[in-house]
Scaffold this motif. Structure first.
Motif, mmCIF file in Angstrom:
data_model
loop_
_atom_site.group_PDB
_atom_site.id
_atom_site.type_symbol
_atom_site.label_atom_id
_atom_site.label_comp_id
_atom_site.label_asym_id
_atom_site.label_seq_id
_atom_site.Cartn_x
_atom_site.Cartn_y
_atom_site.Cartn_z
ATOM 1 N N ASP A 1 26.923 47.218 31.524
ATOM 2 C CA ASP A 1 27.912 46.137 31.376
ATOM 3 C C ASP A 1 29.202 46.421 32.134
ATOM 4 O O ASP A 1 30.232 45.774 31.894
ATOM 5 C CB ASP A 1 28.215 45.900 29.894
ATOM 6 C CG ASP A 1 28.807 47.118 29.210
ATOM 7 O OD1 ASP A 1 28.727 48.227 29.781
ATOM 8 O OD2 ASP A 1 29.347 46.977 28.096
ATOM 9 N N ALA A 2 29.172 47.396 33.064
ATOM 10 C CA ALA A 2 30.372 47.712 33.851
ATOM 11 C C ALA A 2 30.804 46.516 34.681
ATOM 12 O O ALA A 2 29.979 45.719 35.142
ATOM 13 C CB ALA A 2 30.103 48.911 34.763
ATOM 14 N N LYS A 3 32.099 46.395 34.885
ATOM 15 C CA LYS A 3 32.625 45.314 35.723
ATOM 16 C C LYS A 3 32.210 45.501 37.176
ATOM 17 O O LYS A 3 31.935 44.527 37.885
ATOM 18 C CB LYS A 3 34.145 45.266 35.637
ATOM 19 C CG LYS A 3 34.777 44.083 36.361
ATOM 20 C CD LYS A 3 34.518 42.770 35.644
ATOM 21 C CE LYS A 3 35.368 42.680 34.381
ATOM 22 N NZ LYS A 3 35.276 41.339 33.756
ATOM 23 N N MET A 4 32.122 46.780 37.593
ATOM 24 C CA MET A 4 31.688 47.081 38.959
ATOM 25 C C MET A 4 31.281 48.542 39.068
ATOM 26 O O MET A 4 31.644 49.360 38.217
ATOM 27 C CB MET A 4 32.794 46.764 39.976
ATOM 28 C CG MET A 4 33.971 47.701 39.924
ATOM 29 S SD MET A 4 35.375 47.162 40.932
ATOM 30 C CE MET A 4 36.162 45.988 39.828
ATOM 31 N N LEU B 1 39.677 49.822 49.347
ATOM 32 C CA LEU B 1 38.960 49.943 48.079
ATOM 33 C C LEU B 1 39.730 49.246 46.959
ATOM 34 O O LEU B 1 39.140 48.484 46.167
ATOM 35 C CB LEU B 1 38.736 51.413 47.737
ATOM 36 C CG LEU B 1 38.085 51.693 46.374
ATOM 37 C CD1 LEU B 1 36.774 50.940 46.218
ATOM 38 C CD2 LEU B 1 37.874 53.196 46.176
ATOM 39 N N THR B 2 41.035 49.471 46.888
ATOM 40 C CA THR B 2 41.848 48.809 45.864
ATOM 41 C C THR B 2 41.751 47.297 45.971
ATOM 42 O O THR B 2 41.556 46.588 44.969
ATOM 43 C CB THR B 2 43.323 49.245 45.990
ATOM 44 O OG1 THR B 2 43.413 50.672 45.923
ATOM 45 C CG2 THR B 2 44.157 48.642 44.873
ATOM 46 N N ASN B 3 41.837 46.791 47.183
ATOM 47 C CA ASN B 3 41.777 45.340 47.396
ATOM 48 C C ASN B 3 40.435 44.754 46.975
ATOM 49 O O ASN B 3 40.367 43.658 46.397
ATOM 50 C CB ASN B 3 42.063 45.000 48.857
ATOM 51 C CG ASN B 3 43.508 45.260 49.253
ATOM 52 O OD1 ASN B 3 44.389 45.328 48.399
ATOM 53 N ND2 ASN B 3 43.757 45.423 50.550
ATOM 54 N N LYS B 4 39.354 45.465 47.262
ATOM 55 C CA LYS B 4 38.025 44.958 46.912
ATOM 56 C C LYS B 4 37.800 45.006 45.406
ATOM 57 O O LYS B 4 37.138 44.119 44.842
ATOM 58 C CB LYS B 4 36.935 45.749 47.650
ATOM 59 C CG LYS B 4 36.961 45.573 49.166
ATOM 60 C CD LYS B 4 36.914 44.107 49.575
ATOM 61 C CE LYS B 4 36.943 43.934 51.090
ATOM 62 N NZ LYS B 4 37.029 42.509 51.481
ATOM 63 N N MET B 5 38.330 46.026 44.737
ATOM 64 C CA MET B 5 38.241 46.062 43.279
ATOM 65 C C MET B 5 38.964 44.855 42.678
ATOM 66 O O MET B 5 38.467 44.221 41.734
ATOM 67 C CB MET B 5 38.817 47.381 42.741
ATOM 68 C CG MET B 5 37.952 48.590 43.051
ATOM 69 S SD MET B 5 38.402 50.079 42.110
ATOM 70 C CE MET B 5 40.010 50.456 42.804
ATOM 71 N N VAL B 6 40.105 44.545 43.237
ATOM 72 C CA VAL B 6 40.870 43.391 42.763
ATOM 73 C C VAL B 6 40.084 42.097 42.999
ATOM 74 O O VAL B 6 40.046 41.219 42.122
ATOM 75 C CB VAL B 6 42.244 43.325 43.467
ATOM 76 C CG1 VAL B 6 42.930 41.991 43.189
ATOM 77 C CG2 VAL B 6 43.133 44.484 43.024
ATOM 78 N N GLU B 7 39.446 41.964 44.145
ATOM 79 C CA GLU B 7 38.664 40.754 44.448
ATOM 80 C C GLU B 7 37.565 40.519 43.422
ATOM 81 O O GLU B 7 37.334 39.384 42.979
ATOM 82 C CB GLU B 7 38.055 40.842 45.853
ATOM 83 C CG GLU B 7 39.020 40.491 46.981
ATOM 84 C CD GLU B 7 38.297 40.300 48.301
ATOM 85 O OE1 GLU B 7 37.337 39.489 48.336
ATOM 86 O OE2 GLU B 7 38.677 40.959 49.282
ATOM 87 N N ILE B 8 36.864 41.582 43.062
ATOM 88 C CA ILE B 8 35.773 41.436 42.094
ATOM 89 C C ILE B 8 36.310 41.031 40.734
ATOM 90 O O ILE B 8 35.740 40.160 40.051
ATOM 91 C CB ILE B 8 34.955 42.743 42.005
ATOM 92 C CG1 ILE B 8 34.118 42.927 43.278
ATOM 93 C CG2 ILE B 8 34.045 42.730 40.772
ATOM 94 C CD1 ILE B 8 33.325 44.211 43.330
ATOM 95 N N VAL B 9 37.432 41.612 40.333
ATOM 96 C CA VAL B 9 38.021 41.281 39.036
ATOM 97 C C VAL B 9 38.537 39.840 39.010
ATOM 98 O O VAL B 9 38.379 39.125 38.019
ATOM 99 C CB VAL B 9 39.155 42.274 38.693
ATOM 100 C CG1 VAL B 9 39.978 41.780 37.511
ATOM 101 C CG2 VAL B 9 38.580 43.653 38.394
ATOM 102 N N GLU B 10 39.147 39.402 40.113
ATOM 103 C CA GLU B 10 39.791 38.099 40.132
ATOM 104 C C GLU B 10 38.860 36.946 40.462
ATOM 105 O O GLU B 10 39.228 35.779 40.293
ATOM 106 C CB GLU B 10 40.958 38.126 41.129
ATOM 107 C CG GLU B 10 42.100 39.032 40.685
ATOM 108 C CD GLU B 10 43.309 38.935 41.592
ATOM 109 O OE1 GLU B 10 43.176 38.374 42.702
ATOM 110 O OE2 GLU B 10 44.390 39.429 41.190
ATOM 111 N N SER B 11 37.651 37.246 40.950
ATOM 112 C CA SER B 11 36.729 36.169 41.312
ATOM 113 C C SER B 11 35.384 36.347 40.616
ATOM 114 O O SER B 11 34.573 37.178 41.011
ATOM 115 C CB SER B 11 36.513 36.126 42.829
ATOM 116 O OG SER B 11 35.522 35.178 43.163
ATOM 117 N N LYS B 12 35.154 35.572 39.580
ATOM 118 C CA LYS B 12 33.857 35.611 38.899
ATOM 119 C C LYS B 12 32.755 35.118 39.835
ATOM 120 O O LYS B 12 31.603 35.563 39.737
ATOM 121 C CB LYS B 12 33.901 34.756 37.636
ATOM 122 C CG LYS B 12 32.661 34.903 36.758
ATOM 123 C CD LYS B 12 32.809 34.125 35.461
ATOM 124 C CE LYS B 12 31.620 34.382 34.539
ATOM 125 N NZ LYS B 12 30.326 34.009 35.135
#
Length: 357
Positions: A253-256, A311-322
């Motif tokens: 169930d990890a977010k990423m 890497l930081t930017n891509k982590m943010v993208e996954i969190v902010e875009s379902k």
């Protein structure tokens, strides 16, 4: 067919996991399997093995160090007694010992490249002997096209790329509710560059302070990584869980999932995370394994090796875009079937039959 794997040990590494998965499937398919561990002093496998598999510790009971010549003699005697139809060796030392032990025995020998041959191994003598083993072997299996292309034409002509099998313990997790943590799985070594994940996460966490990191794996970098977390004031939001055979069940169930390696072969953990539907980010590292699995922005994100900001930017993208998260999960739903142990073992058997001819 009687198939013998030759490895250093059956500890918790990725190559050992592949040997265990292939061996168990070969038993299911009606073959006989033995695993000989050239560096082991006791019978031990971190991964579960079928009871029908013969596990042999070459240095069983030895109190003193066994030199290379003695090790080759013990291995040769074992092969002369077993007379398997094919010997498959994994990792540099096992490839070299097997080359010498099989000399003149007329037993089929297939070597396998499990890492980046441009870097591993670093010892010049071992590199020379490993290359010799690939030239002399009857067959050579690689995890990526880039790894195959490292070798001379004499090796390429008899070589084949076969992906790792994946062993999935849970059903596809695409539709579950994802919790606020980032997952990493792998040996805690410099090669895996977990520090990149931690430094990127420290910036990510400034905006998303309800997230944490869970790391599965063990290795020589564990204590230094804990100190690094202390220095970043993240000890309470980074959890080191050690080695686990059940991380898929515990963390599906990890977010990423994030892989930060400087170099890799074909990363098992990345394959498995993708197959169970976890959105993934990976460095586009040599020797090309992640690049063969991920089509950037289609079924995951590829980033430059060592690029903390990306890497930081891509982590943010996954969190902010379902939408992105769901797209990545859906795109990889067939991986479980395509790279199943059954399909991959079939490729191995077809290749062995081809080499025998």
């Amino acid at each position: 067919m009687e198939i013998c794997f030759c490895v250093d040990t059956m500890n918790s590494g990725g190559a050992e996991r592949v040997v265990a998965t292939l061996s168990n499937q070969f038993i299911i398919d009606g073959h006989e399997v033995c695993i000989v561990m050239v560096a082991a002093r006791k019978l031990y496998s971190f991964y579960t093995l079928d009871d029908k598999i013969e596990l042999k510790a070459l240095c069983d009971g030895a109190n003193n160090r066994i030199n290379a010549i003695k090790r080759v003699k013990l291995l040769r005697n074992y092969f002369k007694d077993k007379r398997p139809d094919a010997v498959i060796s994994f990792l540099p030392n096992a490839n070299i010992y097997t080359m010498f032990a099989l000399h003149g025995l007329k037993i089929l020998h297939i070597v396998s490249e499990r890492n980046n041959p441009y870097i591993d191994p670093q010892n010049k003598l071992i590199r020379y002997l490993k290359k010799k083993a690939f030239i002399k072997a009857d067959g050579c299996v690689f995890q990526t096209e880039d790894a195959l292309n490292f070798y001379p034409n004499s090796v390429k002509k008899k070589g084949m790329v076969i992906y790792n099998p994946i062993s999935i313990q849970v059903d596809n997790c695409n539709n579950i509710t994802r919790n606020n943590y980032i997952l990493s799985v792998g040996r805690l070594t410099k090669q895996k560059n977990i520090k990149l994940l931690l430094s990127s996460f420290s910036k990510f966490h400034a905006k998303y302070n309800d997230y944490k990191v869970i790391v599965y794996g063990d290795g020589e970098e564990k204590e230094s990584l804990k100190i690094y977390c202390d220095n970043l004031n993240m000890s309470d939001i980074v959890e080191f869980r050690g080695n686990s055979q059940t991380w898929q069940k515990e963390a599906c169930d990890a977010k990423m999932f994030v892989l930060c390696s400087d170099y890799e072969g074909m990363p098992n953990a990345l394959m498995e995370a993708m197959a169970i539907g976890i959105p993934c980010i990976s460095t586009d590292c040599p020797i090309g394994g992640p690049r063969e699995l991920i089509k950037n922005s289609e079924n995951g994100f590829l980033i430059k090796v060592g690029d903390e900001i990306e890497l930081t930017n891509k982590m943010v993208e996954i969190v902010e875009s379902k939408d992105i998260s769901d797209k990545f999960s859906e795109a990889n739903k067939n991986m479980k079937i395509n790279m199943s142990a059954e399909n991959i073992c079939k490729q191995w058997i077809e290749y062995i039959d081809r080499v025998k001819c």
